[in-house]
Enzyme design. Sequence first.
Site, PDB file in Angstrom:
ATOM      1  CE1 TYR A  53      -3.520  -2.487   0.068  1.00 25.52           C
ATOM      2  CE2 TYR A  53      -3.975  -1.917   2.341  1.00 25.52           C
ATOM      3  CZ  TYR A  53      -4.288  -2.632   1.206  1.00 25.52           C
ATOM      4  OH  TYR A  53      -5.373  -3.491   1.214  1.00 25.52           O
ATOM      5  CB  SER A 207     -14.960  -2.785  -1.562  1.00 18.99           C
ATOM      6  OG  SER A 207     -15.380  -1.661  -2.306  1.00 18.99           O
ATOM      7  N   PRO A 208     -17.011  -2.685   1.577  1.00 21.03           N
ATOM      8  CG  PRO A 208     -17.140  -2.117   3.836  1.00 21.03           C
ATOM      9  CD  PRO A 208     -16.152  -2.460   2.760  1.00 21.03           C
ATOM     10  CG  LEU A 209     -19.030   2.025   2.599  1.00 19.35           C
ATOM     11  CD1 LEU A 209     -18.660   3.457   2.962  1.00 19.35           C
ATOM     12  CD2 LEU A 209     -20.344   1.631   3.235  1.00 19.35           C
ATOM     13  CB  ALA A 210     -20.217  -0.874  -3.651  1.00 21.90           C
ATOM     14  N   GLY A 212     -18.272   3.602  -2.626  1.00 20.29           N
ATOM     15  CA  GLY A 212     -19.138   4.769  -2.496  1.00 20.29           C
ATOM     16  C   GLY A 212     -20.412   4.690  -3.314  1.00 20.29           C
ATOM     17  CG  LEU A 214     -23.645  -0.076  -1.926  1.00 20.12           C
ATOM     18  CD1 LEU A 214     -23.109  -1.263  -1.144  1.00 20.12           C
ATOM     19  CD2 LEU A 214     -25.086  -0.329  -2.370  1.00 20.12           C
ATOM     20  N   GLY A 216     -24.269   6.906  -2.131  1.00 23.90           N
ATOM     21  CA  GLY A 216     -24.836   8.015  -2.890  1.00 23.90           C
ATOM     22  C   GLY A 216     -23.818   8.921  -3.545  1.00 23.90           C
TER      23      GLY A 216
END
Length: 334
Positions: A53, A207-210, A212, A214, A216
Site C-alpha cells: 500500500y 469494499s463494503p460501501l462498493a 461509495g 452504496l 450516494g
Amino acid sequence: MEYRRLGASGMRVSPLCLGTLNFGSSTGEKESLAIIQRALDGGINFIDTADYYNGGESERILGQALSGGLRQKAVLATKFHFPMPGDEDPNRRGNSRRHIMQAVEGSLRRLQTDWIDLYQVHRPDFDTPLEETLRALDDLVTQGKVRYTGCSTFPAWHVMEALALSEKHGWVRFTSEQPPYNLLDRRIENELVPLALRHGFGLLPWSPLAMGMLAGRYPDADRLPADSRAAQSGSFYARRVTRRAVQAGNRLPPLAKDLGISAAQLALLWAKDQPAVCAPVIGPRTMAHLEDALPVLSMHLDPETARRLDEIFPPGSAEADFHNTSGWRLPLPG
C-alpha cells in the site's frame, strides 16, 4: 459494543476493521495519524494494511501511530503478495517461501513491531505450490513473528484446499478470508459463506460501501466524482462503476433515510451483520468518513430491513464486479 472472535480463534476484534489503503496517498500523514487515534478511541481495535500500500507508506504511518504503547491495544493485520512499486525482481512477489520471508521482515520493520497478529496472503499464486506457502506461514507462527494467518480474495475451493493441507500436515490453518463483499456483489454467498460457516473461519469483507456507490456518491455513472478512486486511478476501479451498478446503488439512500441513518451506515451495517462476517474493512479517506462509520459499531440490523434489502439486492447476485482483481473469477456478463 460486542467484540467478536476472529474465526475459530480466541482473539477478539471489533466488529469494524480500520483499513489503511488511503494512508500515505490521498490521506496525508497528519490526518492518517489522527484517524488511527480516533478509531482506537472509538472502540476499533482491529487495523488492516498491506506491505505494498503506497509503497510501504501505509505500514510506516501505522507503525508510527502505534508506537509508544498503543501497539499492545491493537490487533494488527497486514498482507503480502504484490511487488513493491518499481521492484522488477521476479522473486520479490507472489507466495513463495523466499518472498514470504523477505516480506515479513520488511513489514515488521515498517510497523515497528516484533509480531503481526494476522498475516494474510493478499491473492492466490497458482504458480507456487500451496504447501510451500502454508509451511512458510507455519514457520513464522512457530518463530513468534506471526500469531494467526489468513488469505484475501481466494476462491472457496482454494480456501478449502488450504484448510485440508493444514489439517493433513498439522500446520496452522487460515483463521480468516478477506473477500470483496457488498450489496452490489453478493456472490460469495453462493460458496464462500457456507464454507466459512461449516469450517469456522471468519470473513473480513473489503469494499463494503462498493467504492461509495452504496453511499450516494455516484448520481451518474457517466460523471465520476473528481476525488473518487474511479476517476483518479481509472483501470479496474472505473470498470466497477457501471450504469447498472450505479442505478442499483442509488436505491439504498431512500431506505436509509426512512431509517434515520446515512446510506453508508446502512450498507456497512448490512455487511457487518451477515453470517460468518467478523468485521468489514472500512477505508476512510477523511475523519468525516470515520465519524460516519463509528456509530455502526453498536447498531444491529433488524429482520425487516434485511428483508427489504434482499428484495432490492437479491442474495448471491451481483450488479458490479468487485472480483475483477482476483485473477481467477470470470467477469460479469454484459
